[in-house]
Structure formats: C-alpha cells, structure tokens
Design a protein around this motif. Structure first.
Motif, PDB file in Angstrom:
ATOM      1  N   LYS A  44     -14.728  18.015  -7.189  1.00  0.00           N
ATOM      2  CA  LYS A  44     -15.688  18.780  -8.003  1.00  0.00           C
ATOM      3  C   LYS A  44     -16.201  19.605  -7.406  1.00  0.00           C
ATOM      4  N   PHE A  45     -16.916  20.923  -7.682  1.00  0.00           N
ATOM      5  CA  PHE A  45     -18.194  21.580  -7.438  1.00  0.00           C
ATOM      6  C   PHE A  45     -18.716  21.972  -8.209  1.00  0.00           C
ATOM      7  N   CYS A  46     -20.286  22.491  -7.542  1.00  0.00           N
ATOM      8  CA  CYS A  46     -20.574  23.652  -8.059  1.00  0.00           C
ATOM      9  C   CYS A  46     -20.821  25.022  -7.656  1.00  0.00           C
ATOM     10  N   PHE A  47     -20.909  25.686  -8.291  1.00  0.00           N
ATOM     11  CA  PHE A  47     -21.215  27.346  -7.580  1.00  0.00           C
ATOM     12  C   PHE A  47     -21.650  28.095  -8.692  1.00  0.00           C
ATOM     13  N   GLU A  48     -23.319  28.857  -7.777  1.00  0.00           N
ATOM     14  CA  GLU A  48     -24.068  29.078  -9.103  1.00  0.00           C
ATOM     15  C   GLU A  48     -23.990  30.471  -8.424  1.00  0.00           C
ATOM     16  N   ALA A  49     -24.108  32.075  -8.610  1.00  0.00           N
ATOM     17  CA  ALA A  49     -24.462  33.201  -8.618  1.00  0.00           C
ATOM     18  C   ALA A  49     -25.031  33.947  -9.836  1.00  0.00           C
ATOM     19  N   SER A  50     -25.516  35.238  -9.322  1.00  0.00           N
ATOM     20  CA  SER A  50     -26.201  35.966 -10.071  1.00  0.00           C
ATOM     21  C   SER A  50     -25.629  36.742 -10.224  1.00  0.00           C
ATOM     22  N   GLY A  51     -25.572  37.074 -11.724  1.00  0.00           N
ATOM     23  CA  GLY A  51     -24.932  38.467 -12.349  1.00  0.00           C
ATOM     24  C   GLY A  51     -23.885  39.938 -11.135  1.00  0.00           C
ATOM     25  N   PHE A  52     -25.425  40.269 -10.336  1.00  0.00           N
ATOM     26  CA  PHE A  52     -25.764  41.120  -9.557  1.00  0.00           C
ATOM     27  C   PHE A  52     -24.612  40.858  -8.553  1.00  0.00           C
ATOM     28  N   THR A  53     -24.401  39.206  -8.101  1.00  0.00           N
ATOM     29  CA  THR A  53     -23.828  38.899  -6.741  1.00  0.00           C
ATOM     30  C   THR A  53     -22.215  38.330  -7.592  1.00  0.00           C
ATOM     31  N   LEU A  54     -21.633  38.076  -8.797  1.00  0.00           N
ATOM     32  CA  LEU A  54     -20.837  38.117  -9.339  1.00  0.00           C
ATOM     33  C   LEU A  54     -20.055  39.874 -10.031  1.00  0.00           C
ATOM     34  N   ASP A  55     -20.510  40.883  -9.886  1.00  0.00           N
ATOM     35  CA  ASP A  55     -20.207  42.071 -10.143  1.00  0.00           C
ATOM     36  C   ASP A  55     -19.673  43.013  -8.695  1.00  0.00           C
ATOM     37  N   MET A  56     -20.428  42.484  -7.470  1.00  0.00           N
ATOM     38  CA  MET A  56     -20.569  42.282  -6.030  1.00  0.00           C
ATOM     39  C   MET A  56     -19.283  42.756  -5.359  1.00  0.00           C
ATOM     40  N   ILE A  57     -19.032  40.871  -6.104  1.00  0.00           N
ATOM     41  CA  ILE A  57     -17.581  40.654  -5.802  1.00  0.00           C
ATOM     42  C   ILE A  57     -16.689  41.196  -6.457  1.00  0.00           C
ATOM     43  N   ALA A  58     -16.591  40.965  -7.912  1.00  0.00           N
ATOM     44  CA  ALA A  58     -15.686  41.708  -8.716  1.00  0.00           C
ATOM     45  C   ALA A  58     -15.318  43.284  -7.978  1.00  0.00           C
ATOM     46  N   LYS A  59     -16.134  43.625  -7.209  1.00  0.00           N
ATOM     47  CA  LYS A  59     -16.270  44.880  -7.154  1.00  0.00           C
ATOM     48  C   LYS A  59     -14.634  44.999  -5.734  1.00  0.00           C
ATOM     49  N   VAL A  60     -15.583  44.411  -4.667  1.00  0.00           N
ATOM     50  CA  VAL A  60     -15.353  44.597  -3.506  1.00  0.00           C
ATOM     51  C   VAL A  60     -13.905  43.367  -2.459  1.00  0.00           C
ATOM     52  N   THR A  61     -14.416  42.429  -3.551  1.00  0.00           N
ATOM     53  CA  THR A  61     -13.603  41.520  -3.390  1.00  0.00           C
ATOM     54  C   THR A  61     -12.272  40.846  -4.699  1.00  0.00           C
ATOM     55  N   PRO A  62     -11.935  41.258  -5.276  1.00  0.00           N
ATOM     56  CA  PRO A  62     -11.006  40.887  -6.771  1.00  0.00           C
ATOM     57  C   PRO A  62     -10.505  39.588  -6.676  1.00  0.00           C
ATOM     58  N   ASP A  63      -9.664  39.489  -5.509  1.00  0.00           N
ATOM     59  CA  ASP A  63      -9.684  38.465  -5.721  1.00  0.00           C
ATOM     60  C   ASP A  63      -9.620  37.186  -5.374  1.00  0.00           C
ATOM     61  N   ILE A  64     -10.933  37.300  -5.045  1.00  0.00           N
ATOM     62  CA  ILE A  64     -11.554  35.836  -5.074  1.00  0.00           C
ATOM     63  C   ILE A  64     -12.963  35.410  -6.269  1.00  0.00           C
ATOM     64  N   LEU A  65     -12.631  36.232  -6.638  1.00  0.00           N
ATOM     65  CA  LEU A  65     -12.929  36.397  -7.851  1.00  0.00           C
ATOM     66  C   LEU A  65     -11.753  35.652  -8.773  1.00  0.00           C
ATOM     67  N   GLN A  66     -10.597  35.743  -9.070  1.00  0.00           N
ATOM     68  CA  GLN A  66      -9.948  35.246  -9.863  1.00  0.00           C
ATOM     69  C   GLN A  66      -9.968  34.289  -8.925  1.00  0.00           C
ATOM     70  N   ARG A  67      -9.445  33.887  -8.130  1.00  0.00           N
ATOM     71  CA  ARG A  67      -9.974  32.642  -7.102  1.00  0.00           C
ATOM     72  C   ARG A  67     -10.947  31.680  -8.013  1.00  0.00           C
ATOM     73  N   LEU A  68     -12.124  32.129  -7.773  1.00  0.00           N
ATOM     74  CA  LEU A  68     -13.077  31.719  -8.259  1.00  0.00           C
ATOM     75  C   LEU A  68     -13.345  31.303  -9.737  1.00  0.00           C
ATOM     76  N   ARG A  69     -12.523  32.062 -10.387  1.00  0.00           N
ATOM     77  CA  ARG A  69     -12.094  32.140 -12.519  1.00  0.00           C
ATOM     78  C   ARG A  69     -11.187  30.774 -12.493  1.00  0.00           C
ATOM     79  N   LYS A  70      -9.702  31.205 -11.342  1.00  0.00           N
ATOM     80  CA  LYS A  70      -9.477  30.167 -11.522  1.00  0.00           C
ATOM     81  C   LYS A  70      -9.693  28.279 -11.499  1.00  0.00           C
ATOM     82  N   ALA A  71     -10.489  28.521 -10.869  1.00  0.00           N
ATOM     83  CA  ALA A  71     -11.459  27.314  -9.930  1.00  0.00           C
ATOM     84  C   ALA A  71     -12.431  26.221 -11.630  1.00  0.00           C
ATOM     85  N   ILE A  72     -12.471  27.349 -11.677  1.00  0.00           N
ATOM     86  CA  ILE A  72     -13.806  27.256 -13.462  1.00  0.00           C
ATOM     87  C   ILE A  72     -13.201  26.474 -14.663  1.00  0.00           C
TER      88      ILE A  72
END
Length: 134
Positions: A44-72
């Motif tokens: 287990k691990f913790c990951f903190e991100a601002s809303g802005f950071t999450l918006d940018m992850i979704a915009k430029v690397t949606p595959d990374i967002l999906q992997r993060l969502r899967k881990a959550i």
C-alpha cells in the motif's frame, strides 16, 4: 517497523512549462505506479495530488490516470486530496478556502469517482479556520 510512503504530486507550483508536463508525469508519477505494479505489487502507498495536477494528468496522460484510478479502486493506493491549486488555505478567508476544497472534490469525483478521506494541508500553514475548511 512499518513505514508508509506518501507521494506528493504538484504540477502547479513546480514552475514547469506546460509542454513538459507529460514528460514529468510519465517519469515521476508513472514510475511510482510502475514500482507498485511490479516490484511492490500489493504493498500500500499514499498518493496526494492537487485538483489542478489531476486535471493535467487526465488531459495529457489519461493512461496514467487510469492506472492511478485502478490502484485506488483496488485499495492499494490511498488518495490524499488538497485544495484545487494546492493553495495555502490559511491565507484565504473561510468561504474562499471552502470553495477551493469543494472545487478539488468535484475534480476528484470527475476523474477518480471518489472523494478523499484524507487531506494534505499545503505548506502545513495553520489558523483556526483550517480544520473547519477541511
């Protein structure tokens, strides 16, 4: 002895040019996910991100967002929230601090399908409103 890893992701204050956001996300946040998907599978691990950071992850690397969502969703990652722009809420009046956190929660629901139970207090700044804002 038990240790906990808390990874802090904040593109907003980084001073990075937007054209290198993808590089940074893949080489840092993506590598964290690689580590826990491969070498530390199930840990287990913790990951903190601002809303802005999450918006940018979704915009430029949606595959990374999906992997993060899967881990959550699997319970491997506890996601930690913060105000949308990772603002120092003790510098805001109460109503603006609440709005900054509400905007972030909308972002987390939109991208992750959840709202965090834990929050990161940017720069650990404090006043009497901070607990009420969160």
């Amino acid at each position: 002895m038990k240790f906990i890893m808390v990874f802090h992701a904040n593109l907003h204050y980084s001073g990075l040019r937007p054209e290198i956001f993808e590089f940074v996300i893949r080489k840092s946040y993506g590598r964290i996910l690689d580590l826990f998907e491969q070498r530390f599978r199930g840990r287990k691990f913790c990951f903190e991100a601002s809303g802005f950071t999450l918006d940018m992850i979704a915009k430029v690397t949606p595959d990374i967002l999906q992997r993060l969502r899967k881990a959550i969703e699997s319970g491997q990652c506890e996601f930690i929230g913060s105000p949308y722009a990772h603002s120092i809420v003790s510098n805001f009046d109460y109503a603006d601090g609440v709005k900054a956190c509400e905007f972030a929660m909308q972002t987390y629901r939109r991208h992750l399908g959840m709202t965090p139970k834990t929050a990161w207090n940017p720069e650990c700044c404090w006043n009497d409103d901070v607990p009420r804002i969160y």
